[in-house]
Design an enzyme around this catalytic site. Structure first.
Site, PDB file in Angstrom:
ATOM      1  N   ASP A  28       0.825  -1.214   0.000  1.00  0.00           N
ATOM      2  CA  ASP A  28       0.000   0.000   0.000  1.00  0.00           C
ATOM      3  C   ASP A  28       0.855   1.258   0.000  1.00  0.00           C
ATOM      4  O   ASP A  28       0.570   2.224  -0.711  1.00  0.00           O
ATOM      5  CB  ASP A  28      -1.023   0.004   1.158  1.00  0.00           C
ATOM      6  CG  ASP A  28      -0.545  -0.705   2.407  1.00  0.00           C
ATOM      7  OD1 ASP A  28       0.583  -1.252   2.387  1.00  0.00           O
ATOM      8  OD2 ASP A  28      -1.264  -0.717   3.403  1.00  0.00           O
TER       9      ASP A  28
ATOM     10  N   ASP B  20      -0.421  -7.310 -10.634  1.00  0.00           N
ATOM     11  CA  ASP B  20      -1.517  -6.989 -11.554  1.00  0.00           C
ATOM     12  C   ASP B  20      -1.971  -5.549 -11.312  1.00  0.00           C
ATOM     13  O   ASP B  20      -2.084  -4.731 -12.238  1.00  0.00           O
ATOM     14  CB  ASP B  20      -2.661  -7.981 -11.301  1.00  0.00           C
ATOM     15  CG  ASP B  20      -3.781  -7.853 -12.313  1.00  0.00           C
ATOM     16  OD1 ASP B  20      -3.599  -7.162 -13.327  1.00  0.00           O
ATOM     17  OD2 ASP B  20      -4.851  -8.454 -12.080  1.00  0.00           O
TER      18      ASP B  20
ATOM     19  N   ASP C 296      -0.928  -1.756 -13.595  1.00  0.00           N
ATOM     20  CA  ASP C 296      -1.879  -0.805 -14.192  1.00  0.00           C
ATOM     21  C   ASP C 296      -1.623   0.606 -13.661  1.00  0.00           C
ATOM     22  O   ASP C 296      -1.701   1.594 -14.403  1.00  0.00           O
ATOM     23  CB  ASP C 296      -3.332  -1.195 -13.888  1.00  0.00           C
ATOM     24  CG  ASP C 296      -3.913  -2.173 -14.912  1.00  0.00           C
ATOM     25  OD1 ASP C 296      -3.132  -3.016 -15.424  1.00  0.00           O
ATOM     26  OD2 ASP C 296      -5.116  -2.094 -15.209  1.00  0.00           O
TER      27      ASP C 296
END
Ligand code: NAI
Ligand code: MG
Length: 347
Positions: free
Chosen positions: A218, A242, A246
């Protein structure tokens, strides 16, 4: 079969997977550009995904899998996966079928003037384990068959070891300086703790050549949007990779510019990070750059470094000097117009 390239040079057999949604449009553009580049690939082309499902009853037809087993090299367009019920992701199945354990996702600035300049970072994602293994089930309670949903993540020491070895070797081969191991071992102590511990252990012999650090996922997500240049290579597990890849694509102008390679012990499959973009499919406006940059990675994979450089250079020229861009990058060019502009520069 489509022949590309100069007849005098040795051809490299490769599998071409057409895909769904914008897949066929960006594949066509990519093949035309690779032709103009005289890339040495000799393609065998297959439909996969929904189109293949309608024809052969399987999203991954056997002749295509057999062909990949022979060529060991493929360029793949995006495949649609229905959300919720329905078949498992064909992309994930391909990664399992060929044990494509390393997913390499570079992000480089192609268009100056964005929020950050000169971004050049690579995310390497473990591609076969973790929460994406598909071990999921419902637990019925009081007549509700879906009262509880449960998923298991699976990590193995062997799986963590091979992705860490791949990453540190990759870093050295590509002259990189630093690897950040990204995890959530403060909460998922065993699942991502094994990943972290193994990566740090594997990294020990590299410590004199590479800076190796660890970071919680995070915090990494936040740091990436505040100061991305502090990162060089990020090594992480499947789901975190993943999501973060992005995010990284967003730093350089979006998914239209983000390529990836799926590498296994025998087979390598290159693709765009983005999906089949059903919202713009069939309109002829998709950006083929990510698939083109995936082809550049594929050229490097077969040691065609000059062609890879030429392709990337030409893409930069067309985007920034010719100012030909597709809509996602603020331009008005169609997929074909953009590809034509690249072809014109190549010929
Ligand atoms: P997506 O990546 O297809 O689209 C996200 C957004 O980015 C959309 O607004 C789309 O129009 C835009 N976009 C993506 N690629 C673009 C391009 N080349 N040019 C211009 N705009 C582009 O993600 P989404 O909508 O979540 O997924 C759609 C389908 O793709 C789903 O079925 C998903 O499972 C599948 N998918 C397949 C992948 C693969 O085959 N490797 C990877 C990611 C998603
Ligand atoms: Mg994704």
């Amino acid at each position: 079969m489509i022949n590309t390239g100069d007849d005098k040079i040795n051809k490299i057999p490769a599998t071409l997977i057409d895909g769904d949604g914008i897949g066929p449009e960006i594949t066509e553009a990519t093949i035309n550009v690779l032709d103009a580049l005289k890339a040495p690939f000799e393609w065998t082309r297959f439909k996969a995904g929904l189109a293949a499902m309608e024809e052969s009853g399987d999203v991954l037809p056997k002749p295509m899998l057999d062909n990949i087993r022979e060529t060991k090299l493929a360029l793949k367009a995006p495949l649609t996966t229905p959300v919720g019920e329905g078949f498992r992701s064909a992309t994930v199945r391909l990664r399992e079928e060929f044990n494509l354990y390393a997913n390499v996702r570079p992000a480089q600035t192609f268009i100056p003037g964005g929020r950050f300049e000169d971004i050049d970072l690579i995310l390497i994602r473990e591609n076969t384990e973790g929460l994406y293994v598909g071990v999921e089930h419902y637990i019925p309670v009081d007549g509700d068959p879906r009262a509880v949903a449960s998923a298991s993540g699976i990590m193995t020491r062997a799986g963590c070891k091979r992705i860490a070895e791949f990453t540190f070797d990759y870093a050295l081969r590509h002259g990189r300086k630093k690897v950040t191991v990204v995890h959530k071992a403060n909460i998922l102590k065993k699942l991502t703790g094994l990943f972290l511990d193994t990566a740090l252990e594997v990294g020990k012999p590299y410590a004199d050549k590479l800076e190796i650090e660890e970071r919680i996922v995070d915090n990494t997500a936040m740091q990436l949007v505040i100061n991305p240049s502090q990162f060089d290579i990020i090594l992480t597990s499947n789901m975190f990779g993943d999501i973060l890849s992005d995010e990284i694509a967003g730093l350089i102008g979006g998914l239209g510019l983000a390529p990836g390679g799926n590498i296994g012990p025998d087979v390598a499959i290159f693709e765009a990070v983005h999906g089949s973009a059903p919202d713009i499919a069939g309109k002829g406006i998709a950006n083929p750059t990510a698939m083109l940059l995936a082809s550049a990675m594929m050229l490097e994979h077969v040691n065609e470094h000059d062609k890879a450089k030429q392709l990337r250079r030409t893409i930069r020229t067309v985007l920034n000097e010719d100012n030909v861009r597709t809509g996602d990058l603020g331009g008005s060019a169609t997929t074909i117009e953009y590809a034509e502009a690249i072809i014109k520069r190549l010929s």
